[in-house]
Write an enzyme that holds these catalytic residues in place. Sequence first.
Site, PDB file in Angstrom:
ATOM      1  N   PRO A  83      -1.505  -7.407   8.090  1.00 44.54           N
ATOM      2  CA  PRO A  83      -2.964  -7.379   8.196  1.00 44.54           C
ATOM      3  C   PRO A  83      -3.607  -6.815   6.934  1.00 44.54           C
ATOM      4  CG  PRO A  83      -1.951  -5.740   9.670  1.00 44.54           C
ATOM      5  CD  PRO A  83      -0.838  -6.497   9.026  1.00 44.54           C
ATOM      6  N   ASP A  84      -4.693  -7.443   6.487  1.00 46.66           N
ATOM      7  CA  ASP A  84      -5.403  -6.993   5.286  1.00 46.66           C
ATOM      8  C   ASP A  84      -6.231  -5.752   5.628  1.00 46.66           C
ATOM      9  OD1 ASP A  84      -6.753  -6.701   2.938  1.00 46.66           O
ATOM     10  OD2 ASP A  84      -7.908  -8.551   3.089  1.00 46.66           O
ATOM     11  N   PHE A  85      -6.310  -4.838   4.677  1.00 45.47           N
ATOM     12  CA  PHE A  85      -7.027  -3.576   4.910  1.00 45.47           C
ATOM     13  C   PHE A  85      -8.522  -3.767   5.091  1.00 45.47           C
ATOM     14  CE2 PHE A  85      -3.094  -2.188   3.375  1.00 45.47           C
ATOM     15  CZ  PHE A  85      -2.950  -0.849   3.688  1.00 45.47           C
ATOM     16  N   ARG A  86      -9.076  -4.806   4.462  1.00 48.42           N
ATOM     17  CA  ARG A  86     -10.533  -4.854   4.395  1.00 48.42           C
ATOM     18  C   ARG A  86     -11.190  -6.047   5.077  1.00 48.42           C
ATOM     19  NH1 ARG A  86      -8.953  -2.091   0.034  1.00 48.42           N
ATOM     20  NH2 ARG A  86      -8.094  -3.999  -0.860  1.00 48.42           N
ATOM     21  N   ASN A 144      -0.295  -3.409  -3.281  1.00 49.46           N
ATOM     22  CA  ASN A 144       0.232  -3.434  -1.916  1.00 49.46           C
ATOM     23  C   ASN A 144       1.214  -2.293  -1.673  1.00 49.46           C
ATOM     24  OD1 ASN A 144      -1.280  -5.748  -1.587  1.00 49.46           O
ATOM     25  ND2 ASN A 144       0.398  -7.092  -2.188  1.00 49.46           N
ATOM     26  N   ASP A 201       3.330  -2.516   1.042  1.00 55.67           N
ATOM     27  CA  ASP A 201       4.284  -3.041   2.029  1.00 55.67           C
ATOM     28  C   ASP A 201       5.701  -3.204   1.476  1.00 55.67           C
ATOM     29  OD1 ASP A 201       4.212  -5.573   0.535  1.00 55.67           O
ATOM     30  OD2 ASP A 201       2.236  -5.839   1.453  1.00 55.67           O
ATOM     31  N   HIS A 220      -0.632   1.798  -5.706  1.00 59.37           N
ATOM     32  CA  HIS A 220      -1.139   2.575  -4.572  1.00 59.37           C
ATOM     33  C   HIS A 220      -0.019   3.211  -3.755  1.00 59.37           C
ATOM     34  CE1 HIS A 220      -5.155   0.172  -4.875  1.00 59.37           C
ATOM     35  NE2 HIS A 220      -4.980   1.023  -5.848  1.00 59.37           N
TER      36      HIS A 220
END
Length: 257
Positions: free
Chosen positions: A13-16, A87, A89, A106
């Site tokens: 799932p995308d954060f934004r 990312n 992940d 990040h």
Amino acid sequence: MAGAGISTPSGIPDFRSPGSGLYSNLEQYNIPYPEAIFELGYFFVNPKPFFTLAKELYPGNYRPNSAHYFLRLLHDKGLLLRLYTQNIDGLERVAGIPPARLVEAHGTFATATCTVCQRNFPGEDFRGDVMGDRIPRCPVCTGVVKPDIVFFGEQLPPRFLLHLTDFPMADLLFVIGTSLEVEPFASLADAVRSSVPRVLINRELVGPFAWQQRHNDVAELGDVVGGVERLVELLGWKEEMQTLIQKEKEKLDAKDK
């Protein structure tokens, strides 16, 4: 440079993105506002929401897609100077790109640090805790152990400074699946020499591609994986890519058994 857009096709799932974004799914954790999950102040009061999220994103739950394997192919061909990713992940590592070629701007789940005594650990040491819904604790001082994910207000990893030498050396910059909104990562797009072509593979024009185009910029807009696959075809690498993906899939299948 790569962002969330290369990972959403893997199911992450995308954060934004509203609706599908992690931020909107975080309401179930009863936190004051979505960003709190990545704030140290909140983490020290209540680390549970972050570790619920960590369980979802922990390496092993998702698999790389064509975009990751294209970057791996660049590495195999000796063309990848460095991959700067936003990312967390770890799919770049899963795709077989060596950590030495990566700047995980990040942070990463591959390593973790005790928030009290600052000892470092391999992230894998705490997989059992995270998967078992337990807060990981330091075996030495019992402090909470936090994966090395960059929270709001934290310094970016020291490796991020490699951009000072990497970007001026680059002959070509790919910008794939990122909104170029989060600083200081976003500014890197302007750090290559003006003679260096920049290729954007993304859903829409972003950052300098939208408001400060250079004469040698190229944009392939639309589905990110589709854009990468078209490029692979133009390069004549389609068969190599398919062979690589098949070989890596078999490896991961064997690991999952």
